[in-house]
Design an enzyme around this catalytic site. Structure first.
Site, mmCIF file in Angstrom:
data_model
loop_
_atom_site.group_PDB
_atom_site.id
_atom_site.type_symbol
_atom_site.label_atom_id
_atom_site.label_comp_id
_atom_site.label_asym_id
_atom_site.label_seq_id
_atom_site.Cartn_x
_atom_site.Cartn_y
_atom_site.Cartn_z
ATOM 1 N N HIS A 40 0.198 -6.596 24.120
ATOM 2 C CA HIS A 40 -0.677 -7.547 24.815
ATOM 3 C C HIS A 40 -0.423 -8.972 24.313
ATOM 4 O O HIS A 40 -0.199 -9.890 25.106
ATOM 5 C CB HIS A 40 -2.138 -7.142 24.601
ATOM 6 C CG HIS A 40 -3.132 -8.050 25.251
ATOM 7 N ND1 HIS A 40 -3.673 -7.785 26.482
ATOM 8 C CD2 HIS A 40 -3.658 -9.219 24.844
ATOM 9 C CE1 HIS A 40 -4.503 -8.770 26.809
ATOM 10 N NE2 HIS A 40 -4.514 -9.656 25.827
ATOM 11 N N GLU A 41 -0.446 -9.145 23.003
ATOM 12 C CA GLU A 41 -0.273 -10.506 22.466
ATOM 13 C C GLU A 41 1.135 -11.014 22.758
ATOM 14 O O GLU A 41 1.327 -12.184 23.074
ATOM 15 C CB GLU A 41 -0.564 -10.552 20.955
ATOM 16 C CG GLU A 41 -1.929 -10.016 20.530
ATOM 17 C CD GLU A 41 -3.117 -10.539 21.321
ATOM 18 O OE1 GLU A 41 -3.046 -11.679 21.803
ATOM 19 O OE2 GLU A 41 -4.108 -9.796 21.479
HETATM 20 N N1 B3K Z 1 -6.934 -14.421 23.549
HETATM 21 C C1 B3K Z 1 -7.516 -13.724 22.445
HETATM 22 C C2 B3K Z 1 -8.997 -13.624 22.516
HETATM 23 C C3 B3K Z 1 -9.713 -14.810 22.015
HETATM 24 C C4 B3K Z 1 -11.197 -14.547 21.905
HETATM 25 C C5 B3K Z 1 -11.958 -15.751 21.537
HETATM 26 N N2 B3K Z 1 -13.363 -15.467 21.336
HETATM 27 C C6 B3K Z 1 -6.941 -12.367 22.281
HETATM 28 C C7 B3K Z 1 -6.387 -11.759 23.497
HETATM 29 O O1 B3K Z 1 -7.034 -11.565 24.502
HETATM 30 O O2 B3K Z 1 -5.221 -11.515 23.505
HETATM 31 ZN ZN ZN Z 2 -5.402 -11.419 25.805
#
Ligand code: B3K
Ligand code: ZN
Length: 866
Positions: free
Chosen positions: A303-304
């Site tokens: 995902h990341e």
């Molecule tokens: N984008 C981050 C999530 C951030 C949350 C902030 N409260 C992780 C993700 O969705 O990949």
């Molecule tokens: Zn995300």
């Protein structure tokens, strides 16, 4: 410290200013880190007003404009803004330099937003609006700038000084300090900024992209954990290869770093070139991680990584567009997991989460469209709706236009918007243009809230031999949604008919676009059996009292594996609901016949494990009115008991057979899933409860966490006499392994026993418990509130009181974690008046707190609104 006026999507305006470059010098210190922020800013219009820079919890030291120090009279300072008046800016060119020096206290930062300490390391979390806790800035995602970051820290304590992009300089300084300078060539919004400093073990590897570039891969973990990072590394390499193969997307920098930390509010964060991860989604070995931990690590790493294109290269214009990156990236990680493992089982697990948790959100006081229109605290909108329903919306697009057009649409999206901050409409328009389809009605999925309900009516014309299917769609009417419009809903279905003992099936994709619509299907000699929502083609509730024989036909004969699983679940759901409202309800023998059938062939064991698993408390509650939670937990116990008794021998045989296969090393993950699914039924029969301690002992010797934990969970759920001894053994063995102790706290919180409240109090005072560590807080408090419905819904309200007390403490420590944990309480309207009253009492008390965070305020105000 924060502003408590909500923001609206309709108020979006582009900024009058842009930021070209950011040069940061961050001099690390536990209680007084100094940040020098040199910005090159362009005034974009002649009519530009004041320059308002966001900033919170900052101590301002100095501001200078084009190297001239500004005096305190030349700017305005509030708790949330540093304002440079237009009149001051009128004295400089359109492009000017602003240097701001601030000080911050990372050690005191228990909210874990901005720069904070996780154990001995410094780390940051800037999404959504954390950068404003590091320096004054235009902290909004449509401001994209090129960052250069010089990190200064003690060399011995912090041998690694990391930030985004490529390392461009490093060297020693006086007083045992050193520095490293990083430059990120890709312009980015502030929410993707990251800094990490610490002493770690480093796992290094590489990836060669399809165009032949070599990318250095680096995973930083706490000392002594190096071997636990291997699975994460392999997962990263698989993700990189998959994105090239499926979407033609290559990684862009020369280095990709991941740092695992123990103190983190969520799963992980996709900062450009420097992901920061909750150690839970990095560290694993077979001794201390379960099969689902392995699965989840791979999914979160993917995902990341996928965010690098869907999120970082193309980002959101404003936070209302969050699903642009999150829904799309969840869809991508789900497709990836399906390709790496069983797509059928992956799909089932995604649907379970959606039905159990997202449907509840969509029916509760915080219901919002996947593109919300009003936000007080942005962190409250990282929701199952934005993520999971958002992913379902992307999946529906994929279904409607087909995989090839979807890929063309993605290509067009990147071609049009690479390097830009855009909207959900921009994305859907790219899909429409690439496929030639009109998706204007489809866009309603972005603006309407609630789970659509689809009513089914069937008719078979004996003379024409024609089957007619009529579907009616409705959406909830709420104060925010007075007159919902009909949506564009793709419905995949299968029509099953049997002739002379042979089953044949027709597959169709129909598009429901009106409130009510009828389709005719020919070619049947008698009325076919309808298997609706193949692959769960749309995130809807189906209102259709399908009879038992038809459901059993689907379980046994449908081609679509999702339909086979779902028909079984529908049969179970109907019976659990009936049990929960009438204590004289007799469960039908057909259920036993179904389980016999399921256990008769052991072809696809992970799938069978899913067929054996009952819908959970929340899923059933979501389908009922005025739920008596205690009657529902009793109904869930009764049905388990009934099934376990009905197929006792088959369960035992299967348990033994898969245990043998496991000893022989066959198909480990699937066999363990099936073994543990059988165990959870055997655990309710006194004659077989000895298997639990036995399985624990064996698994402990074999050092297998999946099997140990299954045994422990069942001991806890059935409150068996061996429980405390086994828990003590587990605690002694794992007391030094943080992530395993989180599991220990979670099992304790799920003990279904009268003495749970004393147990919880003892755990709160346990030397290893701290509300400051989000994983710990969630393990104990979250598990109790979400996974122990029988005692959370204690008749006197003791469970609600416990949760509210902890939330009150967390409100001052970590508002984000507090706000997540309040979810089950704000959903009080699904329960009967007795429980509603007790839940509301706690909510009203919390609403009255003097230092209430915006995070909690937004939810409490919504929950108590009428
Ligand atoms: N984008 C981050 C999530 C951030 C949350 C902030 N409260 C992780 C993700 O969705 O990949
Ligand atoms: Zn995300």
């Amino acid at each position: 410290m924060t502003d408590s006026t909500p923001r609206f999507l309709a108020d979006y305006r582009p900024s009058d200013f842009s930021i070209n470059t950011v040069d940061l010098i961050i001099n690390l210190d536990d209680t007084c880190s100094q940040v020098t922020n040199e910005l090159v800013i362009t005034r974009e219009t002649n009519t530009a007003g004041d320059l308002e820079l966001n900033g919170e919890h900052l101590t301002l030291i100095s501001v200078s404009l084009n190297d001239q120090a500004l005096s305190a009279e030349q700017y305005l300072l509030s708790d949330t803004l540093l304002t440079i008046p237009a009149q001051i800016l009128s004295q400089v060119e359109n492009e000017f330099k602003l240097v701001i020096v601030t000080e911050i206290n990372p050690l005191e930062n228990t909210a874990l937003e901005g720069l904070f300490k996780s154990g001995d390391a410094f780390c940051t979390q800037c999404e959504a609006e954390g950068f404003r806790r590091i320096s004054y800035y235009l902290d909004r995602p449509d401001i994209m700038a090129t960052f250069t970051t010089k990190v200064i820290g003690d060399k011995q304590q912090y041998p690694f000084l990391l930030s985004n992009g490529n390392k461009v300089a490093a060297g020693d300084l006086a007083n045992g300090k050193h520095f490293v300078t990083w430059h990120d060539p890709f312009p980015k919004p502030s929410y993707l900024f990251a800094l990490v400093a610490g002493d770690f073990d480093l796992l290094e590897d590489k990836f060669v992209t399809s165009s032949g570039r070599e990318v250095a891969l680096e995973i930083f973990v706490d000392k002594g954990n190096l071997h636990k990072a291997k699975h994460a590394m392999v997962s990263l390499q698989k993700s990189m290869a998959w994105d090239e193969e499926v979407f033609g997307l290559e990684y862009d920098l020369d280095i990709y770093m991941i740092v695992a930390v123990d103190f983190f509010n969520m799963g992980a964060m996709e900062n450009k070139g420097l992901n920061v991860f909750n150690s839970k989604y990095v560290l694993a070995d077979s001794k201390c991680a379960t099969d689902s931990d392995y699965f989840n690590i791979e999914a979160v790493i993917a995902h990341e990584y996928f965010h690098n294109w869907t999120g970082n290269r193309v980002t959101c214009r404003d936070w209302f567009q969050l699903s642009l990156k999150e829904g799309l990236t969840v869809f991508r990680d789900q497709q990836f997991s399906g390709d790496m493992h069983s797509s059928a089982v992956t799909r089932i697990q995604n649907v379970r989460l959606l039905r159990s948790q997202q449907f509840a959100e969509d029916a509760g006081p915080m219901a919002h469209p996947i593109r919300p229109t009003k936000v007080l605290e942005m962190n409250n909108f990282y929701t199952l709706t934005v993520y999971e329903k958002g992913s379902e919306v992307i999946r529906m697009l994929h279904t409607l236009i087909g995989a090839d057009n979807f890929r063309k649409g993605m290509d067009l999206y990147f071609q049009r918007f690479d390097g830009m901050a855009v909207t959900c409409d921009d994305f859907v328009n790219a899909m429409a243009d690439a496929s030639g389809r009109d998706l204007s009605q489809f866009k309603l999925w972005y603006s309407q809230l609630g789970t659509p309900s689809i009513k089914v009516a069937e008719h078979f014309d004996e003379i024409k031999k024609q089957y007619a299917l009529t579907l009616t769609q409705t959406l909830p009417v709420t104060s925010a949604q007075k007159a919902p419009q009909a949506m564009h809903i793709p419905i995949k279905l299968e029509l099953l008919s049997s002739e002379a003992g042979n089953t044949s099936s027709q597959n169709h994709l129909i598009e429901l676009t009106q409130s009510e619509q009828t389709w005719h299907f020919d070619g049947f000699t008698e009325k076919p059996v309808l298997a609706l929502l193949a692959d769960f083609s749309a995130p809807v509730k189906v209102d259709f009292a399908q009879d038992e024989p038809s459901l059993l036909t689907i379980v046994n004969q449908a081609n679509n594996s999702f339909c086979r699983w779902d028909a079984g679940q529908q049969l179970l759901l109907a019976n659990i609901k009936a049990l929960a409202v009438s204590n004289s309800y007799q469960l039908p023998q057909e259920l036993i016949a179904m389980f016999n059938g399921i256990l008769a062939s052991l072809d696809n064991r992970a799938f069978i494990a899913e067929q054996l698993t009952l819908p959970d408390f929340d899923e059933v509650a979501g389908l009922m009115e005025d739920v008596d939670p205690l009657a529902l937990t009793q109904a869930l116990k009764d049905i388990s008991q009934f099934i376990a008794t009905g197929v006792e021998q088959q369960l035992l045989q299967t348990y033994d057979l898969v245990s043998q296969d496991l000893l022989a090393g066959k198909d480990m993950v699937a066999n363990r899933a099936l073994k543990n699914a059988c165990l959870s039924y055997l655990a309710v029969l006194p004659a077989h409860q000895h298997l639990l301690a036995k399985q624990y002992k064996h698994a402990d010797e074999q050092e297998n966490m999946t099997e140990s934990l299954a045994a422990l969970n069942n001991l806890a759920e059935n409150d068996l006499p061996e429980l405390d001894q086994v828990l003590s053994h587990f605690e002694e063995k794992w007391q030094d392994t943080t992530l395993v102790m989180d599991k220990w706290f979670a099992i304790n919180a799920s003990v279904v026993s009268e003495n749970i409240f004393e147990r919880l109090q003892a755990l709160i005072s346990h030397p290893l418990f701290s509300l400051k560590n989000p994983n710990r807080a969630r393990s104990l408090i979250g598990t109790f509130a979400m996974r122990n419905p029988e005692y959370f819904h204690n008749i006197e309200g003791k469970g609600y009181q416990f949760l509210a007390e902890q939330i009150e403490l967390l409100n001052s420590i970590n508002p984000q974690v507090a706000s997540r944990l309040i979810t089950p309480l704000i959903q009080f309207k699904r329960f009967n008046l007795h429980h509603q009253g007790l839940m509301k009492e706690q909510l009203i008390r919390l609403q009255g707190l003097s230092n209430l965070s915006n995070d909690l305020k937004e939810k409490l105000d919504a929950a108590l609104a009428d």
